[in-house]
Enzyme design. Structure first.
Site, PDB file in Angstrom:
ATOM      1  N   GLY A  56      33.248  42.404 -19.922  1.00  0.00           N
ATOM      2  CA  GLY A  56      33.401  42.477 -18.659  1.00  0.00           C
ATOM      3  C   GLY A  56      32.319  42.772 -17.647  1.00  0.00           C
ATOM      4  O   GLY A  56      31.322  43.107 -18.424  1.00  0.00           O
ATOM      5  N   GLN A  61      26.507  45.579 -11.554  1.00  0.00           N
ATOM      6  CA  GLN A  61      25.759  45.620 -12.830  1.00  0.00           C
ATOM      7  C   GLN A  61      24.707  44.531 -12.815  1.00  0.00           C
ATOM      8  O   GLN A  61      23.923  44.262 -13.624  1.00  0.00           O
ATOM      9  CB  GLN A  61      26.674  45.459 -13.978  1.00  0.00           C
ATOM     10  CG  GLN A  61      27.604  46.769 -14.178  1.00  0.00           C
ATOM     11  CD  GLN A  61      28.477  46.395 -15.294  1.00  0.00           C
ATOM     12  OE1 GLN A  61      29.637  45.866 -15.436  1.00  0.00           O
ATOM     13  NE2 GLN A  61      27.921  46.934 -16.706  1.00  0.00           N
ATOM     14  N   CYS A 104      29.066  50.164 -22.203  1.00  0.00           N
ATOM     15  CA  CYS A 104      28.912  49.759 -20.932  1.00  0.00           C
ATOM     16  C   CYS A 104      27.680  48.845 -21.305  1.00  0.00           C
ATOM     17  O   CYS A 104      26.677  49.355 -21.502  1.00  0.00           O
ATOM     18  CB  CYS A 104      29.159  50.628 -19.924  1.00  0.00           C
ATOM     19  SG  CYS A 104      28.404  49.996 -18.041  1.00  0.00           S
ATOM     20  N   LEU A 105      27.609  47.613 -20.609  1.00  0.00           N
ATOM     21  CA  LEU A 105      26.215  46.838 -20.494  1.00  0.00           C
ATOM     22  C   LEU A 105      25.160  47.654 -19.809  1.00  0.00           C
ATOM     23  O   LEU A 105      24.071  47.214 -19.764  1.00  0.00           O
ATOM     24  CB  LEU A 105      26.642  45.330 -20.147  1.00  0.00           C
ATOM     25  CG  LEU A 105      27.568  44.498 -20.742  1.00  0.00           C
ATOM     26  CD1 LEU A 105      27.799  43.145 -20.095  1.00  0.00           C
ATOM     27  CD2 LEU A 105      27.090  44.334 -22.183  1.00  0.00           C
ATOM     28  N   HIS A 146      37.999  50.005 -16.085  1.00  0.00           N
ATOM     29  CA  HIS A 146      36.517  50.056 -16.567  1.00  0.00           C
ATOM     30  C   HIS A 146      35.678  49.517 -15.041  1.00  0.00           C
ATOM     31  O   HIS A 146      34.844  50.072 -14.602  1.00  0.00           O
ATOM     32  CB  HIS A 146      36.001  49.728 -17.753  1.00  0.00           C
ATOM     33  CG  HIS A 146      34.606  49.792 -18.089  1.00  0.00           C
ATOM     34  ND1 HIS A 146      33.763  50.701 -18.797  1.00  0.00           N
ATOM     35  CD2 HIS A 146      33.364  49.034 -17.557  1.00  0.00           C
ATOM     36  CE1 HIS A 146      32.861  50.506 -18.899  1.00  0.00           C
ATOM     37  NE2 HIS A 146      32.334  49.620 -18.056  1.00  0.00           N
ATOM     38  N   GLU A 147      36.086  48.046 -14.964  1.00  0.00           N
ATOM     39  CA  GLU A 147      35.357  47.218 -13.981  1.00  0.00           C
ATOM     40  C   GLU A 147      35.878  47.771 -12.652  1.00  0.00           C
ATOM     41  O   GLU A 147      34.771  47.823 -11.669  1.00  0.00           O
ATOM     42  CB  GLU A 147      35.622  45.844 -14.271  1.00  0.00           C
ATOM     43  CG  GLU A 147      35.312  45.129 -15.614  1.00  0.00           C
ATOM     44  CD  GLU A 147      33.902  45.622 -16.027  1.00  0.00           C
ATOM     45  OE1 GLU A 147      33.097  45.483 -15.168  1.00  0.00           O
ATOM     46  OE2 GLU A 147      33.704  45.754 -17.232  1.00  0.00           O
ATOM     47  N   HIS A 150      33.596  50.689 -11.871  1.00  0.00           N
ATOM     48  CA  HIS A 150      32.179  50.240 -11.509  1.00  0.00           C
ATOM     49  C   HIS A 150      32.103  49.812  -9.782  1.00  0.00           C
ATOM     50  O   HIS A 150      31.207  50.383  -9.264  1.00  0.00           O
ATOM     51  CB  HIS A 150      31.909  49.036 -12.174  1.00  0.00           C
ATOM     52  CG  HIS A 150      31.117  49.251 -13.394  1.00  0.00           C
ATOM     53  ND1 HIS A 150      29.694  49.982 -13.641  1.00  0.00           N
ATOM     54  CD2 HIS A 150      31.192  48.838 -14.933  1.00  0.00           C
ATOM     55  CE1 HIS A 150      29.430  50.186 -14.860  1.00  0.00           C
ATOM     56  NE2 HIS A 150      30.418  49.458 -15.677  1.00  0.00           N
TER      57      HIS A 150
END
Length: 179
Positions: A56, A61, A104-105, A146-147, A150
């Site tokens: 995701g 991000q 997480c990226l 999660h997204e 963000h």
């Protein structure tokens, strides 16, 4: 035979925004222009997510403060879910609360046991402004939550407490990417 293009094949890989960049801590703005630039952003986000081997990715991000996220994530039954949501709103997060590994990226190489509901529903729009509703269970529900976090200016570390939070913050401080 697959119909339509594969997400990300026409996109360019953008640099990832890492923890510490203010854009990750700022609530994203709603999309108001549903034109070709939005479709290009979504393609770039898919390309970036695949290049980083994520499941995701939220627009902030990649440094863009708009309410958009993409996903290619399995659920607990190993059913693959691929898509995106523009102007997403988490309308349901319920069921059993499970603690599971979450990464997480924007915090590369780190993960922590994070509590999330095992069911989530997100409502939003497509790149052309059509309404869309996404239902997720298990791992995919975790991804949706999660997204959405963000886009509200949060990261999974904010959901940690006690020794889990202290350990992750120590790891962040020692990470080669941490500034």
């Amino acid at each position: 035979m697959r119909h339509g293009s594969i997400p990300g094949t026409h996109g360019r890989v953008r640099p990832l925004t890492l923890l510490g960049d203010p854009v990750l801590r700022t609530a994203c703005e709603d999309v108001t222009d549903f034109g070709p630039q939005l479709a290009e952003l979504v393609e770039d986000m898919f390309a970036t997510m695949y290049a980083a081997e994520g499941v995701g990715l939220a627009a902030n991000q990649v440094g863009v403060g708009l309410r958009v996220f993409v996903y290619d994530c399995p659920d607990d039954d190993d059913v693959r879910h691929v898509g995106y949501v523009v102007n997403p709103r988490l309308v349901v997060a319920d069921g059993v609360v499970l603690r599971g590994p979450e990464g997480c990226l924007s915090l590369p190489g780190l993960e922590a046991g994070t509590e999330r509901y095992d069911h989530a529903v997100v409502e939003g729009r497509t790149v052309t402004g059509e309404p869309v509703t996404v239902h997720g269970t298990g791992w995919f529900a975790r991804c949706l939550q999660h997204e959405c976090d963000h886009l509200d200016g949060g990261v999974y570390a904010d959901r940690l407490a006690g020794w889990r939070r202290r350990r992750l913050l120590r790891q962040v401080a020692r990470a080669s990417w941490s500034g």
